[in-house]
Design a protein around this motif. Structure first.
Motif, PDB file in Angstrom:
ATOM      1  N   ASN A  74       0.822  -1.219   0.000  1.00  0.00           N
ATOM      2  CA  ASN A  74       0.000   0.000   0.000  1.00  0.00           C
ATOM      3  C   ASN A  74       0.853   1.266   0.000  1.00  0.00           C
ATOM      4  N   GLY A  75       1.833   1.289  -0.875  1.00  0.00           N
ATOM      5  CA  GLY A  75       2.732   2.448  -0.914  1.00  0.00           C
ATOM      6  C   GLY A  75       2.585   3.250  -2.193  1.00  0.00           C
ATOM      7  N   SER A  76       2.818   4.556  -2.091  1.00  0.00           N
ATOM      8  CA  SER A  76       2.769   5.384  -3.296  1.00  0.00           C
ATOM      9  C   SER A  76       4.174   5.639  -3.843  1.00  0.00           C
ATOM     10  N   GLY A  77       5.188   5.029  -3.235  1.00  0.00           N
ATOM     11  CA  GLY A  77       6.567   5.201  -3.719  1.00  0.00           C
ATOM     12  C   GLY A  77       6.986   4.091  -4.663  1.00  0.00           C
ATOM     13  N   ASP A  78       8.264   3.736  -4.610  1.00  0.00           N
ATOM     14  CA  ASP A  78       8.817   2.749  -5.547  1.00  0.00           C
ATOM     15  C   ASP A  78       9.284   1.484  -4.833  1.00  0.00           C
ATOM     16  N   VAL A  79       9.231   0.380  -5.562  1.00  0.00           N
ATOM     17  CA  VAL A  79       9.720  -0.891  -5.032  1.00  0.00           C
ATOM     18  C   VAL A  79      10.912  -1.358  -5.864  1.00  0.00           C
ATOM     19  N   ILE A  80      11.947  -1.766  -5.154  1.00  0.00           N
ATOM     20  CA  ILE A  80      13.150  -2.312  -5.801  1.00  0.00           C
ATOM     21  C   ILE A  80      13.257  -3.765  -5.375  1.00  0.00           C
ATOM     22  N   PHE A  81      13.595  -4.627  -6.293  1.00  0.00           N
ATOM     23  CA  PHE A  81      13.796  -6.028  -5.920  1.00  0.00           C
ATOM     24  C   PHE A  81      15.263  -6.238  -5.528  1.00  0.00           C
ATOM     25  N   THR A  82      15.452  -7.021  -4.473  1.00  0.00           N
ATOM     26  CA  THR A  82      16.793  -7.305  -3.965  1.00  0.00           C
ATOM     27  C   THR A  82      16.909  -8.820  -3.773  1.00  0.00           C
ATOM     28  N   LYS A  83      18.071  -9.262  -3.309  1.00  0.00           N
ATOM     29  CA  LYS A  83      18.196 -10.711  -3.121  1.00  0.00           C
ATOM     30  C   LYS A  83      17.666 -11.151  -1.757  1.00  0.00           C
ATOM     31  N   ASN A  84      17.512 -10.209  -0.835  1.00  0.00           N
ATOM     32  CA  ASN A  84      16.963 -10.519   0.494  1.00  0.00           C
ATOM     33  C   ASN A  84      16.736  -9.197   1.236  1.00  0.00           C
ATOM     34  N   CYS A  85      16.308  -9.301   2.473  1.00  0.00           N
ATOM     35  CA  CYS A  85      16.062  -8.104   3.260  1.00  0.00           C
ATOM     36  C   CYS A  85      17.377  -7.410   3.616  1.00  0.00           C
ATOM     37  N   THR A  86      18.400  -8.218   3.844  1.00  0.00           N
ATOM     38  CA  THR A  86      19.719  -7.681   4.202  1.00  0.00           C
ATOM     39  C   THR A  86      20.232  -6.737   3.120  1.00  0.00           C
ATOM     40  N   GLU A  87      20.117  -7.162   1.878  1.00  0.00           N
ATOM     41  CA  GLU A  87      20.591  -6.303   0.787  1.00  0.00           C
ATOM     42  C   GLU A  87      19.780  -5.009   0.750  1.00  0.00           C
ATOM     43  N   ALA A  88      18.488  -5.130   0.986  1.00  0.00           N
ATOM     44  CA  ALA A  88      17.625  -3.943   0.937  1.00  0.00           C
ATOM     45  C   ALA A  88      18.094  -2.894   1.951  1.00  0.00           C
ATOM     46  N   ILE A  89      18.423  -3.346   3.165  1.00  0.00           N
ATOM     47  CA  ILE A  89      18.857  -2.392   4.207  1.00  0.00           C
ATOM     48  C   ILE A  89      20.237  -1.828   3.865  1.00  0.00           C
ATOM     49  N   ASN A  90      21.097  -2.690   3.329  1.00  0.00           N
ATOM     50  CA  ASN A  90      22.440  -2.214   2.953  1.00  0.00           C
ATOM     51  C   ASN A  90      22.411  -1.192   1.823  1.00  0.00           C
ATOM     52  N   ILE A  91      21.431  -1.311   0.935  1.00  0.00           N
ATOM     53  CA  ILE A  91      21.311  -0.308  -0.134  1.00  0.00           C
ATOM     54  C   ILE A  91      21.139   1.075   0.511  1.00  0.00           C
ATOM     55  N   VAL A  92      20.335   1.126   1.563  1.00  0.00           N
ATOM     56  CA  VAL A  92      20.084   2.421   2.221  1.00  0.00           C
ATOM     57  C   VAL A  92      21.320   2.866   3.015  1.00  0.00           C
ATOM     58  N   SER A  93      21.882   1.956   3.805  1.00  0.00           N
ATOM     59  CA  SER A  93      23.009   2.375   4.660  1.00  0.00           C
ATOM     60  C   SER A  93      24.221   2.788   3.811  1.00  0.00           C
ATOM     61  N   HIS A  94      24.416   2.122   2.678  1.00  0.00           N
ATOM     62  CA  HIS A  94      25.537   2.487   1.806  1.00  0.00           C
ATOM     63  C   HIS A  94      25.223   3.697   0.927  1.00  0.00           C
ATOM     64  N   GLY A  95      23.936   3.922   0.694  1.00  0.00           N
ATOM     65  CA  GLY A  95      23.573   4.910  -0.327  1.00  0.00           C
ATOM     66  C   GLY A  95      23.413   6.335   0.175  1.00  0.00           C
ATOM     67  N   ILE A  96      23.359   6.509   1.488  1.00  0.00           N
ATOM     68  CA  ILE A  96      23.146   7.858   2.037  1.00  0.00           C
ATOM     69  C   ILE A  96      24.491   8.585   2.123  1.00  0.00           C
ATOM     70  N   ASP A  97      24.450   9.874   1.877  1.00  0.00           N
ATOM     71  CA  ASP A  97      25.662  10.688   1.938  1.00  0.00           C
ATOM     72  C   ASP A  97      25.907  11.075   3.409  1.00  0.00           C
ATOM     73  N   TRP A  98      26.687  10.244   4.108  1.00  0.00           N
ATOM     74  CA  TRP A  98      26.897  10.455   5.550  1.00  0.00           C
ATOM     75  C   TRP A  98      27.927  11.540   5.803  1.00  0.00           C
ATOM     76  N   LYS A  99      27.674  12.322   6.838  1.00  0.00           N
ATOM     77  CA  LYS A  99      28.656  13.335   7.266  1.00  0.00           C
ATOM     78  C   LYS A  99      29.050  13.007   8.705  1.00  0.00           C
ATOM     79  N   GLU A 100      30.271  13.383   9.052  1.00  0.00           N
ATOM     80  CA  GLU A 100      30.711  13.175  10.429  1.00  0.00           C
ATOM     81  C   GLU A 100      29.728  13.867  11.377  1.00  0.00           C
ATOM     82  N   GLY A 101      29.321  13.182  12.429  1.00  0.00           N
ATOM     83  CA  GLY A 101      28.386  13.794  13.391  1.00  0.00           C
ATOM     84  C   GLY A 101      26.934  13.419  13.125  1.00  0.00           C
ATOM     85  N   ASP A 102      26.662  12.824  11.947  1.00  0.00           N
ATOM     86  CA  ASP A 102      25.295  12.329  11.701  1.00  0.00           C
ATOM     87  C   ASP A 102      24.976  11.243  12.719  1.00  0.00           C
TER      88      ASP A 102
END
Ligand SMILES: Cc1ncc(COP(=O)(O)O)c(C=O)c1O
Length: 394
Positions: A74-102
């Protein structure tokens, strides 16, 4: 819900054992097996890469499967297929532009898949705060509110515990996070297969799940991303399908969710996941939930009859899924699991369930727990056999 009919859909239920380990991965019904077989027999081409008709048909089926998962959530956004839930979470943790202090705020309830990807950010100067939970898995929302501040980029929480079955009030958590401007990631691996999920109503930005735990093929998972934060995550991998044009000095990247699925995807798996969603919807998520509450009540009531057994998780059935963890005094969980299998052909999981902070720090159980995880294809008669076998085990 016609259980007799449903059980005929699962060939593996005829193999002579009782399967109480759906929290690890679910059994697959015939419509899913057939969808995968059908793809390999009739459509076995790549997707988004050929102009011939078989490729067009495969592309259509693969894209439709994404749409089915989006509607299921029931989402109005987008769905990406991954190989498992672990990959899905890693896409986010790796994909954000982190700055020191975040800052990232998460909890002691988390599975390693929603903990280690955040802890790995510490060397970049990201402050990862891990909130304690109580023994029944409840989280103090006031403490969460205090922990989330303007430096918090992500609040990452589990929707339903894989150890305690506790259903976490993710809607309230999303609201707290949103007010402070943080993005919210929900690990739905143990919730999406069992509860009706409405990601728009939950107000989360990311919802990660395991297709294989909801009757989809092995090697399937998904990540839902809301439109609001789509541009805040960069793809973890680049390759085939990532660009619409490449010059020596300029790359034009693919627009839309396809950017997160570089390379030839698990096409058969994705189509099978679409068939799994169809299957669950035909039964109805409310029916599935009702049956699981009945089963877990029956199991917990019977377990309460043992005076040397501790049962974990909330007392209130409305606050838990069909995951039932327990321990027998003086018997390591692995021993209980091995004997249940050897004596009664019953498959459960045992140990720390990839949630060491929870089993060690919160439950104080060095050997973890024995865990029966029930799904809609399990029966009250199977629970009876389980209880009788457990008596023999003890
Ligand atoms: C709560 C939770 N999160 C994440 C995962 C990881 O899922 P996957 O194996 O699909 O990566 C699991 C698997 O057991 C889980 O229970």
């Amino acid at each position: 819900m016609n259980q007799e009919q449903i059980r005929k859909d699962f060939p593996q239920l005829n193999q002579g054992f009782i399967y109480f380990d759906s929290g690890s991965t679910a059994l697959k019904p015939l419509p899913v097996i057939r969808a995968v077989e059908e793809y390999y027999k009739t459509l076995s081409t790549s997707v988004g890469r050929g102009l011939h008709r078989p490729s067009n048909l495969a592309t259509k089926a693969y894209e439709e499967a994404h749409e089915k998962v989006r509607r299921f959530l029931n989402g109005s956004g987008d769905v990406i297929f991954t190989k498992n839930c672990t990959e899905a979470i890693n896409i986010v943790s790796h994909g954000i532009d982190w700055k020191e202090g975040d800052k990232v705020v998460t909890t002691c309830l988390e599975h390693n898949s929603n903990l280690l990807p955040w802890l790995a950010l510490r060397p970049k100067g990201v402050n990862v705060v891990i909130l304690e939970c109580s023994k029944d898995g409840s989280i103090d929302l006031k403490k969460l509110d205090d922990a989330v501040d303007e430096k918090t980029k992500v609040v990452a929480v589990i929707h339903a515990s894989n150890v305690l079955g506790t259903i976490v009030p993710v809607e309230d958590i999303s609201e707290i996070a949103r007010k402070k401007g943080a993005m919210v990631l929900i690990d739905g691996a143990q919730a999406a297969p069992h509860l009706k999920v409405n990601v728009d109503a939950l107000g989360c930005d990311f919802y990660a799940g395991s297709g294989h735990k909801m009757c989809g093929p092995s090697g399937t998972g998904f990540l839902y991303i809301s439109k609001k934060v789509f541009d805040r995550v960069k793809p973890m991998m680049l390759g085939g399908g990532s660009a619409t044009d490449v010059q020596l000095d300029k790359i034009t990247f693919t627009e839309g969710p396809g950017i997160f699925e570089a390379g030839t995807p698990n096409i058969a798996g994705g189509i099978g996941l679409g068939a799994a969603v169809d299957y669950l919807e035909r039964i109805g998520m409310n029916e599935i939930r009702k049956h699981e509450i009945e089963l877990s009540k029956y199991l917990i009531d019977k377990l309460k009859g043992f005076d040397n057994t501790e049962i974990y998780g909330p007392d209130d059935l409305a606050k838990r899924t069909g995951v039932v963890s327990f321990n027998v005094d003086g018997m390591p969980a692995h021993r209980v699991a091995i004997l249940l299998d050897e004596i009664g052909g019953i498959a459960i999981r045992s140990g720390n369930h990839c949630a060491f902070l929870l089993t060690h720090r919160i439950l104080d159980q060095p050997f973890g727990t024995a865990r029966a995880s029930l799904y809609f294809y399990n029966t009250l008669a199977e629970v009876d056999t389980f209880i009788n076998t457990l008596k023999d085990v003890i």
